[in-house]
Scaffold this active site. Structure first.
Site, PDB file in Angstrom:
ATOM      1  N   ARG A 125      19.410  22.304  77.823  1.00  0.00           N
ATOM      2  CA  ARG A 125      19.739  20.884  77.656  1.00  0.00           C
ATOM      3  C   ARG A 125      20.603  20.613  76.424  1.00  0.00           C
ATOM      4  O   ARG A 125      20.668  19.480  75.940  1.00  0.00           O
ATOM      5  CB  ARG A 125      18.474  20.025  77.635  1.00  0.00           C
ATOM      6  CG  ARG A 125      17.673  20.094  78.920  1.00  0.00           C
ATOM      7  CD  ARG A 125      16.565  19.050  78.940  1.00  0.00           C
ATOM      8  NE  ARG A 125      15.850  19.091  80.214  1.00  0.00           N
ATOM      9  CZ  ARG A 125      14.736  19.787  80.423  1.00  0.00           C
ATOM     10  NH1 ARG A 125      14.228  20.518  79.433  1.00  0.00           N
ATOM     11  NH2 ARG A 125      14.149  19.775  81.598  1.00  0.00           N
ATOM     12  N   LYS A 147      35.498  16.892  75.092  1.00  0.00           N
ATOM     13  CA  LYS A 147      35.576  16.970  76.548  1.00  0.00           C
ATOM     14  C   LYS A 147      35.334  18.405  77.000  1.00  0.00           C
ATOM     15  O   LYS A 147      35.978  19.336  76.512  1.00  0.00           O
ATOM     16  CB  LYS A 147      36.945  16.514  77.044  1.00  0.00           C
ATOM     17  CG  LYS A 147      37.140  15.016  77.095  1.00  0.00           C
ATOM     18  CD  LYS A 147      38.466  14.700  77.782  1.00  0.00           C
ATOM     19  CE  LYS A 147      38.683  13.224  77.943  1.00  0.00           C
ATOM     20  NZ  LYS A 147      39.950  12.947  78.657  1.00  0.00           N
ATOM     21  N   GLU A 189      51.765  19.004  74.749  1.00  0.00           N
ATOM     22  CA  GLU A 189      50.714  18.117  74.255  1.00  0.00           C
ATOM     23  C   GLU A 189      51.066  17.541  72.888  1.00  0.00           C
ATOM     24  O   GLU A 189      50.695  16.415  72.562  1.00  0.00           O
ATOM     25  CB  GLU A 189      49.373  18.851  74.198  1.00  0.00           C
ATOM     26  CG  GLU A 189      48.803  19.258  75.554  1.00  0.00           C
ATOM     27  CD  GLU A 189      48.166  18.110  76.324  1.00  0.00           C
ATOM     28  OE1 GLU A 189      48.179  16.959  75.824  1.00  0.00           O
ATOM     29  OE2 GLU A 189      47.653  18.351  77.422  1.00  0.00           O
ATOM     30  N   LYS A 231      44.715  12.481  67.404  1.00  0.00           N
ATOM     31  CA  LYS A 231      43.619  12.571  68.363  1.00  0.00           C
ATOM     32  C   LYS A 231      42.293  12.197  67.720  1.00  0.00           C
ATOM     33  O   LYS A 231      41.459  11.527  68.344  1.00  0.00           O
ATOM     34  CB  LYS A 231      43.537  13.980  68.965  1.00  0.00           C
ATOM     35  CG  LYS A 231      42.476  14.055  70.043  1.00  0.00           C
ATOM     36  CD  LYS A 231      42.668  15.142  71.042  1.00  0.00           C
ATOM     37  CE  LYS A 231      41.691  14.955  72.211  1.00  0.00           C
ATOM     38  NZ  LYS A 231      41.768  16.053  73.186  1.00  0.00           N
ATOM     39  N   GLU A 241      36.020   7.601  76.419  1.00  0.00           N
ATOM     40  CA  GLU A 241      37.198   7.219  77.190  1.00  0.00           C
ATOM     41  C   GLU A 241      36.994   5.902  77.944  1.00  0.00           C
ATOM     42  O   GLU A 241      37.437   5.731  79.081  1.00  0.00           O
ATOM     43  CB  GLU A 241      37.590   8.335  78.171  1.00  0.00           C
ATOM     44  CG  GLU A 241      39.047   8.312  78.580  1.00  0.00           C
ATOM     45  CD  GLU A 241      39.461   9.568  79.327  1.00  0.00           C
ATOM     46  OE1 GLU A 241      39.930  10.494  78.666  1.00  0.00           O
ATOM     47  OE2 GLU A 241      39.297   9.613  80.559  1.00  0.00           O
ATOM     48  N   ARG A 245      41.020   5.788  74.349  1.00  0.00           N
ATOM     49  CA  ARG A 245      41.164   7.238  74.500  1.00  0.00           C
ATOM     50  C   ARG A 245      41.909   7.603  75.782  1.00  0.00           C
ATOM     51  O   ARG A 245      42.500   8.681  75.878  1.00  0.00           O
ATOM     52  CB  ARG A 245      39.788   7.919  74.477  1.00  0.00           C
ATOM     53  CG  ARG A 245      39.908   9.436  74.532  1.00  0.00           C
ATOM     54  CD  ARG A 245      38.606  10.148  74.247  1.00  0.00           C
ATOM     55  NE  ARG A 245      38.787  11.590  74.348  1.00  0.00           N
ATOM     56  CZ  ARG A 245      37.871  12.501  74.028  1.00  0.00           C
ATOM     57  NH1 ARG A 245      36.695  12.111  73.575  1.00  0.00           N
ATOM     58  NH2 ARG A 245      38.129  13.786  74.156  1.00  0.00           N
ATOM     59  N   ASN A 249      45.774  10.545  78.053  1.00  0.00           N
ATOM     60  CA  ASN A 249      46.072  11.095  79.370  1.00  0.00           C
ATOM     61  C   ASN A 249      47.483  10.767  79.839  1.00  0.00           C
ATOM     62  O   ASN A 249      47.787  10.925  81.031  1.00  0.00           O
ATOM     63  CB  ASN A 249      45.058  10.579  80.396  1.00  0.00           C
ATOM     64  CG  ASN A 249      43.697  11.207  80.215  1.00  0.00           C
ATOM     65  OD1 ASN A 249      43.563  12.419  80.205  1.00  0.00           O
ATOM     66  ND2 ASN A 249      42.677  10.373  80.051  1.00  0.00           N
ATOM     67  N   HIS A 252      49.138  12.834  82.564  1.00  0.00           N
ATOM     68  CA  HIS A 252      48.114  13.616  83.248  1.00  0.00           C
ATOM     69  C   HIS A 252      47.848  13.150  84.685  1.00  0.00           C
ATOM     70  O   HIS A 252      47.405  13.948  85.510  1.00  0.00           O
ATOM     71  CB  HIS A 252      46.810  13.600  82.453  1.00  0.00           C
ATOM     72  CG  HIS A 252      46.843  14.449  81.222  1.00  0.00           C
ATOM     73  ND1 HIS A 252      47.732  14.221  80.178  1.00  0.00           N
ATOM     74  CD2 HIS A 252      46.126  15.539  80.855  1.00  0.00           C
ATOM     75  CE1 HIS A 252      47.528  15.130  79.232  1.00  0.00           C
ATOM     76  NE2 HIS A 252      46.569  15.936  79.621  1.00  0.00           N
ATOM     77  N   HIS A 256      48.045  16.274  86.712  1.00  0.00           N
ATOM     78  CA  HIS A 256      46.869  16.818  87.378  1.00  0.00           C
ATOM     79  C   HIS A 256      47.056  16.880  88.889  1.00  0.00           C
ATOM     80  O   HIS A 256      46.619  17.832  89.541  1.00  0.00           O
ATOM     81  CB  HIS A 256      45.642  15.976  87.057  1.00  0.00           C
ATOM     82  CG  HIS A 256      45.034  16.265  85.722  1.00  0.00           C
ATOM     83  ND1 HIS A 256      44.034  15.495  85.179  1.00  0.00           N
ATOM     84  CD2 HIS A 256      45.283  17.239  84.816  1.00  0.00           C
ATOM     85  CE1 HIS A 256      43.686  15.984  83.998  1.00  0.00           C
ATOM     86  NE2 HIS A 256      44.445  17.039  83.754  1.00  0.00           N
ATOM     87  N   HIS A 270      49.261  24.146  82.714  1.00  0.00           N
ATOM     88  CA  HIS A 270      48.799  22.782  82.433  1.00  0.00           C
ATOM     89  C   HIS A 270      49.784  22.057  81.514  1.00  0.00           C
ATOM     90  O   HIS A 270      50.117  20.887  81.750  1.00  0.00           O
ATOM     91  CB  HIS A 270      47.410  22.809  81.794  1.00  0.00           C
ATOM     92  CG  HIS A 270      46.921  21.454  81.407  1.00  0.00           C
ATOM     93  ND1 HIS A 270      46.697  20.444  82.314  1.00  0.00           N
ATOM     94  CD2 HIS A 270      46.647  20.919  80.181  1.00  0.00           C
ATOM     95  CE1 HIS A 270      46.291  19.357  81.683  1.00  0.00           C
ATOM     96  NE2 HIS A 270      46.249  19.618  80.400  1.00  0.00           N
TER      97      HIS A 270
END
Length: 370
Positions: A125, A147, A189, A231, A241, A245, A249, A252, A256, A270
């Site tokens: 956990r 993330k 990036e 960032k 997000e 935030r 993206n 993206h 993506h 990527h």
């Protein structure tokens, strides 16, 4: 060495250390790791390529401080961000006898960081982990902000949690071992950070700092520090997000979808997908009248000068309807409604919800999709 603090209301603060020699110098990176441990044992998760290059130095440095390190490796490449490899890493944690006081160290690029971070969040956990990013893309983006995720055939990063690291060690020297293509992918990036909220930074990247895309150490160091500061500020305001935030993206939603349509094939990394996606986002913004055509041309020129793709045909052949369907399944979409990060200009990105699919389809057809 430069330390950038990352802090927010919902998580414990941590530092991102940026400098040269952090990994090889036992008094630098390994010492900082050892100082955070509750007991002198770690499991290092890496990919087979990075492990052969950098794990011996890290293990030796930790041993100097009395820390026992075990190693778990996965194959290099995006395919390792899967349920199968997540299960293997978790099994390795149990095999090594890790308990809640132990630490996982992610040594590698974004794939390893995402996979190891998710494993750390799930094992018992939740156990602590440290990011030691070995690619430029990971140093400026995926290692900072918590993330963690794996991919599924239906989309990229669809299964994951937010789990912040305790420390990030960004060693500029390890970037010397990167293939040129991977370095350029990380540069995408870096460019993105300028595009979302810092026009002056983007101007520097397209001018005096452009050598970073080719490996200039001084330019790389400054680019990493400035990107991490951007960032860190965004993550500190919006960890989960829910608002600002999402600007990170930029590029993206298109990127993506392209990656998923290609099956995460190495024909498009990527970073290359993000670069192309940023160019498409600016051209789409110009088409919608949100920004000037000149801004879109400037973004395309700087991106191309860095050796990154700017046009759809450079990535392959795509069906517009397929890409739209993938975008509708993107994490930012709400109820199937399309959400994009678009731009009012360089350094002025914004979240735009409820974008008309017909507008997107017309744009994709104009871009060369079938």
């Amino acid at each position: 060495m430069t330390a950038v603090s990352v802090s927010g209301a919902g998580f414990a603060p941590y530092e991102v250390l940026v400098g040269s020699g952090l990994l090889a110098d036992a008094a630098a990176g390994p010492a900082r790791i050892a100082a955070l441990l509750k007991q002198p044992r770690v499991l290092i998760v890496s990919d087979e390529t990075v492990a052969s290059l950098h794990a011996p130095a890290l293990i030796s440095g930790l041993k100097t401080h009395g820390v026992h390190a075990e190693l778990a490796t996965v194959p290099a490449g995006e395919a390792s961000k899967s349920f199968a490899h997540l299960e293997r890493v978790l099994d390795r944690c149990a095999e090594a006898g890790l308990d809640r006081k132990d630490m996982i160290v992610a040594l590698g690029g974004g794939v390893v960081g995402d996979l190891a971070g998710l494993a750390a969040a799930l094992y018992m956990r939740g156990v602590d982990f440290i990011q030691v990013p070995t690619t430029l893309l990971a140093q400026v983006d995926s290692s900072v902000g918590g993330k963690t995720a794996i991919d599924t055939p239906r989309g990229k990063n669809l299964v994951g949690v937010f789990h912040q690291p305790r420390l990030v060690l960004a060693d500029i020297d390890v970037l010397k071992t990167l293939p040129e293509r991977q370095l350029r992918s990380g540069w995408a990036e870096v460019l993105k950070h300028g595009l979302i909220c810092d026009a002056d930074f983007f101007d520097w990247l397209g001018g005096a700092g452009a050598g970073g895309a080719a490996g200039d150490p001084a330019a790389l160091s400054e680019a990493v520090v400035r990107s991490v500061r951007i960032k860190a500020a965004v993550v500190g305001e919006d960890e989960k997000e829910a608002g600002r935030r999402a600007l990170l993206n930029l590029g993206h939603t298109f990127g993506h979808a392209l990656e998923t349509a290609l099956g995460y094939d190495e024909a498009l990394t990527h970073g290359e997908a993000v670069a192309l996606g940023c160019c498409m986002a600016f051209r789409f913004s110009a088409r919608l009248g949100l920004c000037e055509d000149g801004d879109a041309r400037r973004v395309e020129a700087v991106t191309a000068a860095a050796g990154l793709p700017t046009r759809l045909e450079q990535a392959g052949a795509f069906a517009a309807d397929r890409l739209i369907a993938l975008m509708a399944g993107d994490k930012k979409a709400e109820g199937g409604s399309l959400t994009f990060i678009l731009a009012r200009g360089i350094g002025r990105a914004e979240v735009v919800k409820g974008v008309d699919p017909a507008e997107v389809r017309a744009f994709l057809l104009a871009e060369g999709a079938a």
